[in-house]
Enzyme design. Structure first.
Site, PDB file in Angstrom:
ATOM      1  N   THR A  45       0.855  -1.186   0.000  1.00 27.68           N
ATOM      2  CA  THR A  45       0.000   0.000   0.000  1.00 27.68           C
ATOM      3  C   THR A  45       0.891   1.236   0.000  1.00 27.68           C
ATOM      4  O   THR A  45       1.424   1.632   1.036  1.00 27.68           O
ATOM      5  CB  THR A  45      -0.918   0.014   1.246  1.00 27.68           C
ATOM      6  N   LEU A  46       1.065   1.807  -1.176  1.00 29.43           N
ATOM      7  CA  LEU A  46       1.912   2.993  -1.297  1.00 29.43           C
ATOM      8  C   LEU A  46       1.084   4.267  -1.161  1.00 29.43           C
ATOM      9  O   LEU A  46       1.625   5.330  -0.886  1.00 29.43           O
ATOM     10  CB  LEU A  46       2.636   2.980  -2.642  1.00 29.43           C
TER      11      LEU A  46
END
Length: 209
Positions: free
Chosen positions: A14-15
């Protein structure tokens, strides 16, 4: 070959949060804990979902609220389910209280932050065990504290001043709910991600409602 596999695993992190929930506001009242959050889920700047539960009972003594990425919140709930199952397997007549749950969550959030793969949430954990009220919060990089009232997101800037002015130790249930409704109304006016559909949960030594 190994480098290709590494690059694939990097892209799965999850950037940036996709579906997010906004503020959670919580306070101690005379008999327990009150917590409130709206039920909106924003896909970027679009208010995509309008019935997301962001307040969840945890074990026998605790209540958890989350702002931030909804999928990461679901992952945290999975961690807590495993923790409670392991605790119940001991069958020793004891169970994890809100302070232990909060300490566990601070370690999880800080651990993931150190891996540069944070869980994109700010969490509020409250509850009652043996007549003792507990309320604390932890953010996505592991910063945590305990207080008589807490808020996440924009609520930390808009709701906390109201709580500082109007909160007192002997708040009744009705007064506490009214104070939370006031905070949520201000957030509805000022936060573009907030909606007018809210959850209010109470946790006391006698009941969760």
């Amino acid at each position: 070959m190994a480098s290709n596999l590494d690059s694939v695993s990097d892209t799965q992190r999850t950037l940036y949060p996709y579906v997010t929930g906004t503020s959670v506001v919580a306070l101690k009242y005379k008999n327990g804990i009150l917590m409130a959050a709206d039920m909106g889920g924003s896909y970027g700047s679009t208010l995509r979902y309008k019935s997301i539960d962001r307040l969840k009972p945890i074990g026998k003594h605790s209540l958890l609220g989350a702002s931030g990425e909804i999928s990461d919140f679901q992952e945290i709930l999975r961690y807590l389910d495993e923790l409670i199952l392991y605790d119940n397997m001991w069958d020793d007549g004891n169970s994890l209280g809100p302070k232990e749950m909060h300490n566990y969550l601070t370690r999880v959030m800080y651990n993931r932050r150190n891996k540069f793969n944070p869980l994109w949430n700010a969490l509020v954990l409250g509850g009652v065990k043996n007549g003792q009220k507990y309320l604390g919060m932890v953010n996505m990089i592991g910063i945590n504290f305990e207080d008589n009232h807490v808020a996440t997101g924009l609520g930390n800037h808009l709701a906390r001043p109201i709580l500082r002015d109007e909160w007192h130790e002997n708040l009744t249930f009705e007064e506490g709910v009214k104070l939370l409704e006031k905070c949520m109304r201000v957030l509805l006016y000022r936060d573009r991600s907030a909606i007018n559909k809210i959850q209010v949960c109470a946790f006391s030594s006698s009941c969760l409602c």
